[in-house]
Design a protein around this motif. Structure first.
Motif, PDB file in Angstrom:
ATOM      1  N   ARG A 104      33.968  40.861  44.113  1.00 25.97           N
ATOM      2  CA  ARG A 104      35.288  41.525  44.219  1.00 25.97           C
ATOM      3  C   ARG A 104      35.587  42.281  42.933  1.00 25.97           C
ATOM      4  O   ARG A 104      36.077  43.406  42.966  1.00 25.97           O
ATOM      5  N   LEU A 106      33.571  43.560  40.912  1.00 23.78           N
ATOM      6  CA  LEU A 106      32.705  44.744  40.834  1.00 23.78           C
ATOM      7  C   LEU A 106      33.058  45.786  41.892  1.00 23.78           C
ATOM      8  O   LEU A 106      32.554  46.899  41.862  1.00 23.78           O
ATOM      9  N   GLY A 107      33.908  45.376  42.845  1.00 25.56           N
ATOM     10  CA  GLY A 107      34.294  46.294  43.916  1.00 25.56           C
ATOM     11  C   GLY A 107      33.188  46.524  44.918  1.00 25.56           C
ATOM     12  O   GLY A 107      33.076  47.614  45.505  1.00 25.56           O
ATOM     13  N   MET A 108      32.335  45.508  45.114  1.00 27.01           N
ATOM     14  CA  MET A 108      31.229  45.648  46.082  1.00 27.01           C
ATOM     15  C   MET A 108      31.810  45.712  47.496  1.00 27.01           C
ATOM     16  O   MET A 108      32.732  44.950  47.821  1.00 27.01           O
TER      17      MET A 108
ATOM     18  N   LYS B   3      40.171  46.710  41.980  1.00 27.92           N
ATOM     19  CA  LYS B   3      39.153  45.658  42.086  1.00 27.92           C
ATOM     20  C   LYS B   3      39.663  44.370  41.444  1.00 27.92           C
ATOM     21  O   LYS B   3      39.478  43.278  41.988  1.00 27.92           O
ATOM     22  N   ARG B   6      42.326  42.823  43.658  1.00 31.99           N
ATOM     23  CA  ARG B   6      41.734  42.178  44.839  1.00 31.99           C
ATOM     24  C   ARG B   6      41.182  40.803  44.458  1.00 31.99           C
ATOM     25  O   ARG B   6      41.421  39.803  45.150  1.00 31.99           O
TER      26      ARG B   6
END
Lengths: 304, 278
Positions: A104, A106-108, B3, B6
């Motif tokens: 999360r 890393l924004g994968m 990010k 989240r």
């Protein structure tokens, strides 16, 4: 040569203590760079600076050709994974939850690859076990798995085998080798356990008092450390002539001492020297390893 | 920063301490109603306004917010996981702001749990309706809770030790309530002690009365002292809630709370950016 990391005269001062003073190092792409230095030499400080946890007092560094003062350094850092000093894991989460958290961050787009990572570090069967109940070796491997999220090209490991049992040390060593050979990940690894480091490193950087004392490849170190017989004779000129005739590699240290590499037939050698009126005073096997090389380099007891 | 948000929200909603905080606030609202049950039944014609309960909750929410934020942020420090965020390229400013948004949201949810119980009882007719205009009250409470969160986050982000951070934040929240009470008492003291009569029996057995003159109240704050105290009393969140409890909800509290959020967050980011993380 292409470098992943280059530092230029890095300095870091904590109030009255200089942790780094003009450190310059070069980590080639694809290398396992062994970072050797005693406690307080500045190893962890350098790693903290590279990771952006602290800022240098002066000097700079380039990560994938991007200077640390450049805003694009954030992009370079996303290609990097690190385990710095103590482990950075959520103890109240499972191994899988820890990896999901890093995904999360890393924004994968998906959690694909988590099972593969768990398998890679040997934690695929930990199920719902919380990280706080893991052994130190398991925690260390989970730390490495977190650092591997996002497929980094550069991995920084600070004392990764500290406190591990022999089995744990072997597991971590094999994992690092696997990552370097199969995934071509460049690894910077700092360790006190020099014997272990010598089984991994392709390049070395020796640090002392906040400065890099020497940088060399494993081949160069092997050359410097290879086994030899140190001979003391009455005349090294005669010894050199005899050794040349026997096609044996050697190094003259002074008028009476020389290092003879390989293992010649010493009976033949002493007989040949005797014919030339050269006496053998003493012979001793000299076996320098990484540890003794390091001690010689940084001055041994004087520096402790 | 999306990010970070989240990841942080996902951690918040899995955090047991946060849900315990929510349960505690809901339970605390029920407890307040229960302790007033006797009064409500003995005075059926006089309905207690829901406002009294709503603002009473805001008074104590600060302590719960301090604990939850202290543990949430402190865990990131003690587990070393805050480093994972920086190492992969998130800026320290983004890490701080993400924590601010998540912690403020957590504080609002905990407070909403309290208000939900009060509004539920109000709808059932157990207590009176909310008197203060809902819009103004919502904004005052929201900004006030945000301001408390920003102050607690400031403490938690500059003290890396989890236990020390939690204790300091708790002590600060209690200290703010004590200070708010004390300042409120001093500011509401009258300027003059009004004339009054003293009766006594004279030697001849007759009752006599003497009128005492009007005198200045030595406890009355005046001049610059009063102005400074009034400024902080109108600005600090615990003081605002104290005033709301005593009188009416004032709209000018909203910009003052926003100023508290801006100052604490600005200072927090500056310190955190210069901080050497280990």
């Amino acid at each position: 040569m292409e470098y992943v990391l280059k530092t230029n005269n890095l300095c870091k001062q904590y109030r009255h203590f200089k942790a780094l003073c003009g450190l310059s190092m070069h980590i080639p792409k694809g290398a396992v760079y062994g970072f050797v230095g005693k406690n307080g030499a500045g190893k962890t400080t350098l790693i903290r600076l590279i990771c952006g946890l602290q800022y240098p007092t002066s000097g700079d560094f380039e990560l994938y050709g991007v200077k640390n003062t450049d805003k694009a350094i954030a992009g370079s850092r996303s290609r990097m994974g690190a385990v710095v000093e103590t482990l950075s894991i959520y103890l109240d989460m499972t191994a899988e939850e820890n990896l999901k958290m890093q995904y999360r961050l890393l924004g994968m787009p998906s959690f694909d690859g988590i099972q593969e990572l768990l398998k890679l570090v040997g934690l695929e069967n930990t199920g719902n076990k919380k990280a706080k109940n893991f052994s130190l070796g398991m925690k260390q491997r989970l730390g490495i798995a977190i650092a591997l999220c996002g497929n980094p090209d550069f991995l920084i490991l600070d004392e990764p085998i500290n406190g591990l049992d022999p089995q744990g040390i072997i597991e971590v060593r094999e994992l690092i080798l696997k990552l370097n050979r199969e995934r071509q990940i460049t690894v910077l690894i700092s360790s006190h356990i020099l014997d272990e480091l010598s089984k991994l490193a392709t390049h070395y950087g020796f640090i002392d008092n906040g400065r890099i004392v020497k940088e060399m490849s494993a081949e160069e170190l092997e050359q410097a450390c290879r086994k030899c017989t140190r001979m003391t004779v009455t005349d090294t000129k005669i010894l050199a002539m005899v050794l040349d005739s026997m096609k044996i590699e050697y190094k003259i240290l002074d008028d009476t001492t020389a290092e003879v590499y390989a293992k010649p037939n010493f009976t033949q050698l002493t007989l040949a020297l005797s014919k030339e009126n050269c006496e053998v005073v003493s012979m001793e096997e000299h076996n320098e390893n990484l540890e003794s090389f390091f001690v010689n380099l940084v001055g041994g007891a004087n520096h402790e | 920063m999306s990010k970070l948000l989240r990841a942080d929200f996902s951690r918040l909603f899995k955090n047991k301490i946060f849900w315990l905080g929510v349960l505690f606030m809901a339970g605390f609202a029920a407890f307040l109603l229960f302790t007033n049950w006797d009064y409500i039944h003995r005075n059926p014609d006089f309905l207690l306004s829901s406002d009294d309960f709503v603002f009473a909750g805001a008074n104590y929410a600060g302590i719960v917010i301090a604990i939850v934020i202290g543990i949430f942020v402190g865990t990131d420090y003690s587990n070393g996981t805050i480093r994972n965020k920086i190492i992969i390229g998130h800026s320290k400013t983004a890490v701080y702001l993400s924590n601010l948004i998540v912690c403020s949201t957590a504080a609002v949810i905990m407070h909403l749990a309290f208000i939900a119980v009060i509004i539920g009882c109000s709808a059932l007719g157990i207590i009176g309706e909310i008197v203060t205009p809902a819009g103004t009250m919502a904004w005052v409470i929201l900004t006030s809770v945000f301001a408390i969160s920003a102050m607690m986050l400031f403490i938690s982000m500059i003290i890396p030790k989890k236990s020390a951070g939690v204790v300091t934040a708790m002590v600060l929240s209690i200290f703010m309530i004590v200070i708010a009470n004390s300042v409120d008492y001093r500011l509401s003291a009258p300027e003059y002690i009004m004339p009054y009569h003293v009766s006594f029996m004279s030697d001849d057995g007759t009752e006599q009365e003497v009128e005492q003159p009007t005198v200045e109240n030595p406890k009355y704050l005046s001049g610059i002292k009063r102005e400074v105290c009034q400024f902080f009393h109108d600005t600090l969140p615990a003081d605002q809630i104290m005033q709301i409890n005593n009188a009416a909800c004032r709209a000018d509290f909203i910009p003052r709370s926003c100023a508290v959020i801006a100052v604490t967050t600005g200072a927090g980011i500056l310190i955190f950016r210069k901080k050497d993380l280990k």
